[in-house]
Design an enzyme around this catalytic site. Structure first.
Site, PDB file in Angstrom:
ATOM      1  CG  ASP A   8      -1.992  -1.100   1.164  1.00  0.00           C
ATOM      2  OD1 ASP A   8      -1.924  -1.954   0.266  1.00  0.00           O
ATOM      3  OD2 ASP A   8      -2.860  -1.125   2.057  1.00  0.00           O
ATOM      4  CE  LYS A 106      -3.994  -4.160   1.211  1.00  0.00           C
ATOM      5  NZ  LYS A 106      -4.777  -3.226   2.027  1.00  0.00           N
ATOM      6  CB  CYS A 151      -2.191  -2.776   5.183  1.00  0.00           C
ATOM      7  SG  CYS A 151      -3.901  -2.177   5.101  1.00  0.00           S
TER       8      CYS A 151
END
Ligand SMILES: [Zn+2]
Length: 208
Positions: A8, A106, A151
């Site tokens: 991310d 995701k 994450c």
């Protein structure tokens, strides 16, 4: 076979973005330097439809930071972030992307959040990352990115559960620290799960 997983590294998670992680932009040069030390580089990308259930704005009367029940799972409400095909969801401009072999998106299902790069938060659906790494013969994964206490942590814990030898490159991660101490607690939780906590200098030396 070692793989580097960039978690991310997106505009909304760095200062100036919708859900900024303090110093999130400082990991970019480290992520770039690390890439040439790995045969396989993959990335995850938070990639939400605008009606995503993790956004406070989609729940009347609810505020950012509140905890709700989202279809049976506890869910922290976040600002609107990483909406598909917006600038906020793009990788940060300084990130080298030419060596990224595959991007795993995701959080695409509005009904469930997905912190881990491997599974949604209910472990109901896989993103394909685990199978991809196994097909490529990967034994060790090295995890960097944003944010350490969400994450990154859940990606690392799932990697362990899937049987990968898992390394966290701690100086190439930054966390949210919604509560003070969250990042330290996340690192301790990963350590106790068998994740090796390392730094970029020693990894680059070892992998050179
Ligand atoms: Zn998200």
């Amino acid at each position: 076979m070692n793989a580097l997983i960039l978690v991310d590294v997106q505009n909304d998670f760095v200062p100036g973005g919708a859900l900024p992680v303090a110093e999130g932009d400082q990991i970019t040069p480290i992520c770039n330097a690390l890439q040439s030390h790995f045969d396989l580089v993959v990335a995850t990308q938070d990639w939400h439809p605008k009606e995503h259930g993790s956004f406070a704005a989609n729940h009347a009367g609810r505020k950012i930071g509140e905890m709700i029940d989202l279809h049976g799972l506890p869910q922290i409400l976040w600002p609107v972030h990483c909406v598909q095909n917006t600038a906020g969801a793009a990788f940060v401009p300084g990130l080298k992307t030419d060596r990224i072999d595959r991007v795993f998106q995701k959080g695409t299902d509005a009904a469930i959040d997905s912190y881990s790069g491997f599974f949604d938060n209910g472990h109901r659906k896989a993103t394909g990352l685990g199978d991809y790494l196994k097909q490529r013969g990967v034994s060790d994964v090295y995890i960097v990115g944003l944010a350490t206490d969400y994450c990154v942590k859940f990606t690392a814990l799932d990697a362990r559960e899937l049987g990968f030898t898992t390394h966290l490159i701690a100086d190439a991660c930054r966390g949210v620290n919604l509560k003070p101490g969250d990042v330290d607690a996340a690192i301790e939780q990963m350590r106790q799960a068998g994740v090796k906590i390392e730094n970029s200098a020693e990894v680059m030396k070892k992998q050179s």
